[in-house]
Design an enzyme around this catalytic site. Structure first.
Site, PDB file in Angstrom:
ATOM      1  N   ASP A 176      -0.978   9.160 -11.055  1.00  0.00           N
ATOM      2  CA  ASP A 176      -0.913   7.987 -11.938  1.00  0.00           C
ATOM      3  C   ASP A 176       0.539   7.606 -12.238  1.00  0.00           C
ATOM      4  O   ASP A 176       0.882   6.418 -12.287  1.00  0.00           O
ATOM      5  CB  ASP A 176      -1.649   8.273 -13.247  1.00  0.00           C
ATOM      6  CG  ASP A 176      -3.159   8.283 -13.076  1.00  0.00           C
ATOM      7  OD1 ASP A 176      -3.635   7.851 -12.009  1.00  0.00           O
ATOM      8  OD2 ASP A 176      -3.857   8.739 -14.009  1.00  0.00           O
TER       9      ASP A 176
ATOM     10  N   ASN B 191      -1.499  13.528  -5.323  1.00  0.00           N
ATOM     11  CA  ASN B 191      -2.643  13.926  -6.146  1.00  0.00           C
ATOM     12  C   ASN B 191      -3.072  15.365  -5.832  1.00  0.00           C
ATOM     13  O   ASN B 191      -3.349  16.165  -6.745  1.00  0.00           O
ATOM     14  CB  ASN B 191      -3.820  12.970  -5.908  1.00  0.00           C
ATOM     15  CG  ASN B 191      -3.634  11.631  -6.595  1.00  0.00           C
ATOM     16  OD1 ASN B 191      -2.996  11.540  -7.634  1.00  0.00           O
ATOM     17  ND2 ASN B 191      -4.188  10.581  -6.004  1.00  0.00           N
TER      18      ASN B 191
ATOM     19  N   ASP C  96      -4.094   2.580  -4.825  1.00  0.00           N
ATOM     20  CA  ASP C  96      -2.662   2.458  -4.549  1.00  0.00           C
ATOM     21  C   ASP C  96      -2.336   1.133  -3.859  1.00  0.00           C
ATOM     22  O   ASP C  96      -1.328   1.015  -3.172  1.00  0.00           O
ATOM     23  CB  ASP C  96      -2.188   3.624  -3.680  1.00  0.00           C
ATOM     24  CG  ASP C  96      -2.921   3.677  -2.334  1.00  0.00           C
ATOM     25  OD1 ASP C  96      -3.880   2.897  -2.160  1.00  0.00           O
ATOM     26  OD2 ASP C  96      -2.536   4.490  -1.484  1.00  0.00           O
TER      27      ASP C  96
ATOM     28  N   ASP D  37       0.856  -1.187   0.000  1.00  0.00           N
ATOM     29  CA  ASP D  37       0.000   0.000   0.000  1.00  0.00           C
ATOM     30  C   ASP D  37       0.893   1.237   0.000  1.00  0.00           C
ATOM     31  O   ASP D  37       1.802   1.350   0.834  1.00  0.00           O
ATOM     32  CB  ASP D  37      -0.906  -0.009   1.233  1.00  0.00           C
ATOM     33  CG  ASP D  37      -1.878   1.164   1.223  1.00  0.00           C
ATOM     34  OD1 ASP D  37      -1.547   2.210   1.795  1.00  0.00           O
ATOM     35  OD2 ASP D  37      -2.950   1.014   0.627  1.00  0.00           O
TER      36      ASP D  37
END
Length: 239
Positions: A179, A170, A205, A162
């Site tokens: 991305d 972001n 993620d 993770d």
């Protein structure tokens, strides 16, 4: 007496002519029946004798050879092995040359169909962003590994990966940067795993890595640390 001699001679000549014509015709007819029944592996007809019959036998031999080659090409195409050497061998004779274009078009259509099938399979089983296995494909692969591990009295190691800080990336740099970070993490996973390992993006993620583990219980810890270090290097610029 002379008349009788000539009559006998004429009859003998007629019988010889009938035999020289009738026997080759019978062989051609027998071969034609075999071809009609789908039997193409025939012995070549004798092309000697009267010119017309010799030409007919030669044409029949050429046609049989072409049909035999077409059958072999069809079997190769039906097997799905598009690299079969037979498919690279041109059809023989003038008839074969006339059919070659149609056969090449058929072979091209089969190749394109196979390419599209493979592309659809990749789309159905892989994550569009990273190219890793998607969740469904990973679950199927893990189930197969579990079944194999049970048969071999082994175990399956499973790591959940993770990413920390993706939301910050972001929010700060935009979703394109997010991305790019996910793709970098996916590439890091590829670099630190074997081709036989199951590497998947579950979504967002979250990733998983799975493999059939050996008796060494420390192996998952080493793999996890190697993955952590490689992912950390990938995020050094972003961080």
């Amino acid at each position: 007496g002379v008349l009788i001699f000539f009559i006998i001679l004429a009859i003998g000549g007629a019988l010889l002519l009938a035999r020289s014509v009738g026997q080759p015709l019978d062989r051609i007819m027998d071969a034609a029946h075999s071809i009609r029944a789908g039997e193409f592996d025939l012995q070549p007809l004798d092309e000697t004798g009267p010119r017309e019959l010799g030409a007919a036998a030669a044409a029949f031999n050429e046609m049989t050879s072409t049909l035999r080659a077409v059958e072999a090409h069809a079997v190769a195409l039906a097997s799905g092995d598009l690299d079969d050497a037979m498919l690279q061998t041109p059809l023989p004779g003038p008839t074969g040359q006339a059919l070659q274009t149609a056969l090449d078009q058929l072979q091209g259509a089969v190749r394109e169909s196979e390419r599209q099938r493979e592309e659809l399979n990749v789309r159905a089983t892989h994550d569009s962003l990273t190219g890793l296995l998607n969740r469904g494909a990973a679950v199927e692969a893990i189930e197969r590994d579990i079944a194999r591990a049970r048969r071999e009295e082994g175990a399956v190691a499973l790591l959940f990966v993770d990413l920390d800080g993706l939301k910050r990336i972001n929010d700060t740099y935009g979703h394109e940067a997010g991305d790019a970070a996910i793709v970098s993490a996916a590439n890091a996973l590829r670099c630190t795993t074997r081709h036989s390992d199951i590497v998947s993006r579950l979504g967002g993620d979250e990733f998983i890595v799975a493999w059939i583990a050996q008796d060494d219980h420390a192996s998952p810890l080493r793999v996890g640390e190697r993955i952590r270090q490689q992912v950390e290097k990938s995020f050094a610029v972003v961080g």
